[in-house]
Enzyme design. Structure first.
Site, PDB file in Angstrom:
ATOM      1  N   GLU A  25      -3.026  -4.694  -3.287  1.00 10.74           N
ATOM      2  CA  GLU A  25      -3.468  -5.502  -4.318  1.00 10.74           C
ATOM      3  C   GLU A  25      -3.647  -4.679  -5.771  1.00 10.74           C
ATOM      4  OE1 GLU A  25      -4.808  -4.720  -1.370  1.00 10.74           O
ATOM      5  OE2 GLU A  25      -6.361  -6.371  -0.935  1.00 10.74           O
ATOM      6  N   ASN A  58       0.731  -1.160   0.027  1.00 12.20           N
ATOM      7  CA  ASN A  58      -0.034  -0.035   0.012  1.00 12.20           C
ATOM      8  C   ASN A  58       0.886   1.031  -0.100  1.00 12.20           C
ATOM      9  OD1 ASN A  58       0.808  -1.125   2.647  1.00 12.20           O
ATOM     10  ND2 ASN A  58      -1.186   0.301   3.397  1.00 12.20           N
ATOM     11  N   CYS A 109      -4.217   0.767  -2.657  1.00 13.98           N
ATOM     12  CA  CYS A 109      -3.852  -0.639  -1.824  1.00 13.98           C
ATOM     13  C   CYS A 109      -2.798  -1.642  -2.292  1.00 13.98           C
ATOM     14  CB  CYS A 109      -5.235  -1.588  -1.820  1.00 13.98           C
ATOM     15  SG  CYS A 109      -6.552  -0.731  -1.037  1.00 13.98           S
ATOM     16  N   CYS A 119     -10.617  -3.217  -4.684  1.00 17.43           N
ATOM     17  CA  CYS A 119      -9.606  -4.254  -5.207  1.00 17.43           C
ATOM     18  C   CYS A 119     -10.351  -5.302  -5.741  1.00 17.43           C
ATOM     19  CB  CYS A 119      -8.611  -4.412  -4.030  1.00 17.43           C
ATOM     20  SG  CYS A 119      -7.413  -3.122  -3.638  1.00 17.43           S
ATOM     21  N   CYS A 165     -10.438  -5.094   0.050  1.00 19.72           N
ATOM     22  CA  CYS A 165     -11.244  -4.230   0.086  1.00 19.72           C
ATOM     23  C   CYS A 165     -12.108  -4.354  -1.448  1.00 19.72           C
ATOM     24  CB  CYS A 165     -10.900  -2.785  -0.034  1.00 19.72           C
ATOM     25  SG  CYS A 165     -10.319  -2.011  -1.418  1.00 19.72           S
ATOM     26  N   GLU A 183       0.207   5.252   0.612  1.00 22.61           N
ATOM     27  CA  GLU A 183      -0.675   6.182   1.232  1.00 22.61           C
ATOM     28  C   GLU A 183      -0.337   7.419   0.818  1.00 22.61           C
ATOM     29  OE1 GLU A 183      -0.907   5.516   5.385  1.00 22.61           O
ATOM     30  OE2 GLU A 183      -2.054   3.694   5.202  1.00 22.61           O
TER      31      GLU A 183
HETATM   32  N1  THU Z   1      -5.227  -1.639   2.442  1.00 21.78           N
HETATM   33  C1  THU Z   1      -4.644  -2.343   1.421  1.00 21.78           C
HETATM   34  O1  THU Z   1      -3.590  -2.063   0.808  1.00 21.78           O
HETATM   35  N2  THU Z   1      -5.378  -3.163   0.868  1.00 21.78           N
HETATM   36  C2  THU Z   1      -6.934  -3.513   1.330  1.00 21.78           C
HETATM   37  O2  THU Z   1      -7.572  -4.458   0.904  1.00 21.78           O
HETATM   38  C3  THU Z   1      -7.439  -2.848   2.234  1.00 21.78           C
HETATM   39  C4  THU Z   1      -6.681  -1.577   3.034  1.00 21.78           C
HETATM   40  C5  THU Z   1      -4.382  -0.406   2.932  1.00 21.78           C
HETATM   41  C6  THU Z   1      -4.927   0.957   2.554  1.00 21.78           C
HETATM   42  C7  THU Z   1      -4.345   1.833   3.684  1.00 21.78           C
HETATM   43  O3  THU Z   1      -3.136   2.307   3.377  1.00 21.78           O
HETATM   44  C8  THU Z   1      -4.416   0.676   4.911  1.00 21.78           C
HETATM   45  O4  THU Z   1      -4.654  -0.372   4.383  1.00 21.78           O
HETATM   46  C9  THU Z   1      -5.547   1.140   5.916  1.00 21.78           C
HETATM   47  O5  THU Z   1      -6.573   1.405   5.227  1.00 21.78           O
END
Ligand code: THU
Length: 128
Positions: free
Chosen positions: A55, A42, A53, A89, A86, A44
């Site tokens: 994925e 991920n 994310c 994704c 999520c 941010e």
């Molecule tokens: N996140 C992912 O990388 N994949 C997911 O399927 C759900 C959430 C990350 C996004 C964010 O940087 C952190 O988790 C908290 O939401």
């Protein structure tokens, strides 16, 4: 690659996460039908909604490397317990592999296996 090797790849990818806002790191390892592996973590942003994310990073790396057919994705989160992909994704993965195997892991490296079509039984497709 074995599932254990894919779990290790997802965990190694997780180390590259950029998650200063949530502090929650996620790694993904996506394997093609032919056995090539693309990883993601991920990333941010200070404008939170721009976060991408793990994925989607993995699938976008793979697709822009010419890949279109995928067999399995493995996810590793940094907390305790399992994390599920999520909805955004799932939609992105379903574009290429609606029957993808989805493996989620916990901190002890136990894993659970699903099929994308049970996590997202229908996905958006442009009407013709
Ligand atoms: N996140 C992912 O990388 N994949 C997911 O399927 C759900 C959430 C990350 C996004 C964010 O940087 C952190 O988790 C908290 O939401």
């Amino acid at each position: 690659m074995t599932i254990d090797e894919l779990v290790a790849a997802a965990e190694a990818a997780r180390d590259q996460a950029y998650a200063p806002y949530s502090g929650f790191r996620v790694g993904a390892a996506l394997m093609t039908e032919e056995g090539r592996v693309y990883t993601g973590a991920n990333v941010e942003n200070a404008s939170y909604g721009l976060t991408v994310c793990a994925e989607r990073i993995a699938v976008f790396k793979a697709v822009t490397s010419g890949e279109r057919e995928f067999k399995v994705i493995v996810l590793a989160g940094s907390g305790q317990g399992y994390i599920y992909p999520c909805g955004a994704c799932l939609q992105v993965l379903a574009e290429f592999a609606p029957a993808l195997k989805v493996i989620i892991t916990d901190e002890t490296r136990q894993h659970k296996e699903y099929n994308l079509n049970e996590m997202l039984p229908q996905h958006f497709v442009l009407p013709t």
